[in-house]
Scaffold this active site. Structure first.
Site, PDB file in Angstrom:
ATOM      1  N   MET A 143       0.795  -1.226   0.000  1.00  0.00           N
ATOM      2  CA  MET A 143       0.000   0.000   0.000  1.00  0.00           C
ATOM      3  C   MET A 143       0.828   1.278   0.000  1.00  0.00           C
ATOM      4  O   MET A 143       0.292   2.372   0.145  1.00  0.00           O
ATOM      5  CB  MET A 143      -0.963   0.012   1.198  1.00  0.00           C
ATOM      6  CG  MET A 143      -1.940  -1.128   1.194  1.00  0.00           C
ATOM      7  SD  MET A 143      -2.921  -1.150  -0.322  1.00  0.00           S
ATOM      8  CE  MET A 143      -3.692  -2.750  -0.153  1.00  0.00           C
ATOM      9  N   CYS A 144       2.144   1.163  -0.157  1.00  0.00           N
ATOM     10  CA  CYS A 144       3.000   2.358  -0.222  1.00  0.00           C
ATOM     11  C   CYS A 144       2.883   3.019  -1.592  1.00  0.00           C
ATOM     12  O   CYS A 144       2.849   2.335  -2.616  1.00  0.00           O
ATOM     13  CB  CYS A 144       4.464   1.982   0.019  1.00  0.00           C
ATOM     14  SG  CYS A 144       4.863   1.764   1.740  1.00  0.00           S
ATOM     15  N   HIS A 145       2.850   4.332  -1.573  1.00  0.00           N
ATOM     16  CA  HIS A 145       2.842   5.091  -2.817  1.00  0.00           C
ATOM     17  C   HIS A 145       4.265   5.179  -3.370  1.00  0.00           C
ATOM     18  O   HIS A 145       5.208   5.357  -2.602  1.00  0.00           O
ATOM     19  CB  HIS A 145       2.325   6.512  -2.572  1.00  0.00           C
ATOM     20  CG  HIS A 145       0.891   6.566  -2.182  1.00  0.00           C
ATOM     21  ND1 HIS A 145       0.473   6.369  -0.879  1.00  0.00           N
ATOM     22  CD2 HIS A 145      -0.216   6.785  -2.916  1.00  0.00           C
ATOM     23  CE1 HIS A 145      -0.839   6.476  -0.843  1.00  0.00           C
ATOM     24  NE2 HIS A 145      -1.283   6.724  -2.058  1.00  0.00           N
TER      25      HIS A 145
ATOM     26  N   GLU B 190      10.096   4.121   3.671  1.00  0.00           N
ATOM     27  CA  GLU B 190      11.334   4.114   2.885  1.00  0.00           C
ATOM     28  C   GLU B 190      12.556   4.079   3.799  1.00  0.00           C
ATOM     29  O   GLU B 190      13.529   3.368   3.524  1.00  0.00           O
ATOM     30  CB  GLU B 190      11.361   5.326   1.957  1.00  0.00           C
ATOM     31  CG  GLU B 190      10.397   5.224   0.786  1.00  0.00           C
ATOM     32  CD  GLU B 190       8.920   5.408   1.122  1.00  0.00           C
ATOM     33  OE1 GLU B 190       8.070   5.141   0.263  1.00  0.00           O
ATOM     34  OE2 GLU B 190       8.604   5.819   2.261  1.00  0.00           O
TER      35      GLU B 190
ATOM     36  N   ASP C 147      24.123 -11.069   4.318  1.00  0.00           N
ATOM     37  CA  ASP C 147      24.394 -11.810   3.087  1.00  0.00           C
ATOM     38  C   ASP C 147      25.882 -11.838   2.763  1.00  0.00           C
ATOM     39  O   ASP C 147      26.424 -12.881   2.381  1.00  0.00           O
ATOM     40  CB  ASP C 147      23.620 -11.192   1.921  1.00  0.00           C
ATOM     41  CG  ASP C 147      23.887 -11.920   0.618  1.00  0.00           C
ATOM     42  OD1 ASP C 147      23.715 -13.152   0.566  1.00  0.00           O
ATOM     43  OD2 ASP C 147      24.303 -11.248  -0.350  1.00  0.00           O
TER      44      ASP C 147
END
EC number: 4.6.1.17
Length: 162
Positions: free
Chosen positions: A75-77, A116, A130
């Site tokens: 649902m992030c713009h 973000e 990683d």
């Protein structure tokens, strides 16, 4: 607290309509960390990880993650980011080696950049894992949280405890 607006009249998920919101300067800072062993700490600091400069790669990963947040959080713009900065610091107290990660994201728009910043900090920690997992898979990614944010109709927020 206002009611959630992520549901339509039928009770189904929708992306919030931000078309009527004011465009303002928005800034958010998030923190995360990763606990590593002494061998990994020394290898990172001395640039001896075979995959490359761990912090440089993690920084680029964090920037890329901030830019792609709307691709992974439903649902992030999508936002036009004006700046993304990541910084690192080591906490080597108590015979532990914890890399502290701070991500700050800026934009001018009608919705905030908290997600973000959180995504950037998380991606940094995951990238360190990683790149170092061949040495030790027992690393622990720590708490990830919003430190502060400014801009928007809900006003500023600053975490009172770290």
């Amino acid at each position: 607290m206002s009611s959630f607006t992520h549901f339509n009249d039928q009770g189904r998920a929708n992306m919030v309509d931000i078309s009527e919101k004011s465009i303002t300067r928005r800034v958010a800072t998030a923190r995360s960390s990763i606990l590593v062993n002494k061998e990994i700490h020394e290898a990172i600091v001395e640039h001896k990880i075979g995959k490359g400069d761990v912090l440089a790669v993690a920084q680029v990963a964090g920037i890329m993650a901030a830019k792609r947040t709307s691709d992974i959080i439903p649902m992030c713009h999508p936002l036009l980011l004006k700046g993304v900065n990541l910084s690192f610091d080591w906490d080597t107290s108590n015979d532990q080696y914890r890399l502290l990660i701070e991500a700050t994201v800026k934009t001018e728009g009608s919705t905030g950049v908290e997600m973000e910043a959180l995504t950037a900090a998380s991606a940094c920690a995951l990238t360190v894992y990683d790149m170092c997992k061949a040495i030790d898979k027992g690393m622990i990614i720590g708490e990830t949280y919003l430190l502060e944010k400014s801009g928007g109709k809900n006003g500023d927020y600053k975490r009172t405890e770290a």
